[in-house]
Design a protein around this motif. Structure first.
Motif, PDB file in Angstrom:
ATOM      1  N   LYS A  86      -6.001   0.478   3.173  1.00 21.71           N
ATOM      2  CA  LYS A  86      -6.396  -0.427   2.087  1.00 21.71           C
ATOM      3  C   LYS A  86      -7.882  -0.786   2.204  1.00 21.71           C
ATOM      4  CE  LYS A  86      -5.369  -4.950   0.079  1.00 21.71           C
ATOM      5  NZ  LYS A  86      -4.459  -6.135   0.118  1.00 21.71           N
ATOM      6  N   ASN A 134      -1.099   4.970   0.301  1.00 23.40           N
ATOM      7  CA  ASN A 134      -2.107   4.592   1.295  1.00 23.40           C
ATOM      8  C   ASN A 134      -1.511   4.245   2.657  1.00 23.40           C
ATOM      9  OD1 ASN A 134      -4.307   4.895  -0.374  1.00 23.40           O
ATOM     10  ND2 ASN A 134      -4.440   2.753  -0.941  1.00 23.40           N
ATOM     11  N   GLU A 138       0.819  -1.205   0.000  1.00 27.35           N
ATOM     12  CA  GLU A 138       0.000   0.000   0.000  1.00 27.35           C
ATOM     13  C   GLU A 138       0.857   1.262   0.000  1.00 27.35           C
ATOM     14  OE1 GLU A 138      -3.517   0.113  -0.277  1.00 27.35           O
ATOM     15  OE2 GLU A 138      -2.967  -1.929  -0.854  1.00 27.35           O
ATOM     16  N   ASP A 174      -2.192   1.619   7.257  1.00 28.96           N
ATOM     17  CA  ASP A 174      -2.645   1.898   5.896  1.00 28.96           C
ATOM     18  C   ASP A 174      -4.171   1.887   5.818  1.00 28.96           C
ATOM     19  OD1 ASP A 174      -3.784  -0.638   4.843  1.00 28.96           O
ATOM     20  OD2 ASP A 174      -1.740  -1.420   4.847  1.00 28.96           O
TER      21      ASP A 174
END
Length: 272
Positions: free
Chosen positions: A262, A199, A194, A260
């Protein structure tokens, strides 16, 4: 006398009957019309080649008994383009960061010539997610990553740090990886991290105004306030981030917190 006159009258007719008519004269050979030539078989005209193009090779024909080749599926768009925010969402995110007091600067799109899936279409360079909490050197990321980071710091990390001995004030985040076009670490490494899309953000340490540095490291079963602080901020991070990895998740994350955003089906989160 009478017989003689009769003979004279019949003589021209006898001559005409005995002599054949004179033949009709033929025209000289050079005055005759030339014979009409025989029709030649028609030959189809060759198809002209398109100007400026070179005829390509013919597609190979499958041999007898072999299946025809499967058609090649067209590749999808680069991953980073699928994460591009709409104008409204991007503007709303930047406004929220501004209201939170973040220090940031919009950047030109980030791409990678060797890996088309990597990149950030609308990156920002985040210098401080909140007033007084610096990221030395700044960190490129998507706006939504910065927004979640700012809310987590405001609501949990900064209040928790005030419960440490001496009540130090959080003043800086020491980053690990920020934007980086690379595969994931700690597993089979088959997919992109990511970090490759802006991200993710890694925190190696927290720095306080008294000069102390709180490093992220294995602290399991120590039973002290430092372990409680690390557990508290790590657990709270999963309220804002969809992936939180740190010491104990695997060897690759023993020295930092990986955060992150995701997107997964059903809003599923990975907190280890």
């Amino acid at each position: 006398m009478r017989a003689l006159l009769l003979a004279l009258l019949l003589l021209p007719g006898l001559a005409l009957a005995q002599d054949p008519p004179a033949p009709r004269p033929m025209a000289p050979a050079e005055e005759r019309p030339a014979p009409r030539p025989a029709a030649e078989p028609a030959v189809p005209a060759a198809r002209p080649e398109p100007q400026g193009e070179t005829p390509g090779p013919e597609a190979p024909k499958p041999q007898e008994g072999q299946p025809a080749p499967e058609p090649v599926e067209p590749a999808g768009p680069p991953v980073h383009t699928t994460l591009r925010e709409s104008d409204f969402d991007h503007s709303a995110c930047l406004l929220e960061l501004t209201l939170l007091g973040a220090d940031y600067a919009p950047q030109a799109p980030l791409t990678d010539p060797d890996q088309p899936d990597c990149g950030i279409d609308r990156p920002i360079l985040l210098h401080a997610p909140l007033p007084g909490i610096e990221i030395p050197g700044g960190a490129p990321m998507r706006c939504d990553t910065a927004r979640q980071l700012a809310h987590w710091l405001r609501d949990f990390v900064r209040p928790a740090s005030a419960l440490l001995p001496g009540q130090p004030r959080l003043m800086a985040l020491e980053p690990g990886s920020t934007y980086q076009c690379r595969a994931t670490v700690g597993n089979d490494g088959t997919g992109l991290s990511e970090h490759a899309f802006g991200n993710a953000f890694d925190i190696a340490a927290f720095r306080f105004d008294d000069g102390s540095r709180f490093a992220v490291e294995p602290r399991a079963d120590k039973g002290d306030l430092a372990e409680a602080f690390q557990r508290a901020v790590r657990g709270a991070a999963c309220l804002y981030f969809t992936t939180v990895l740190g010491p104990g998740a695997n060897a690759a994350h023993d020295n930092h917190l990986h955060l992150d955003i995701k997107a997964r089906r059903g809003g599923w989160r990975l907190c280890q």
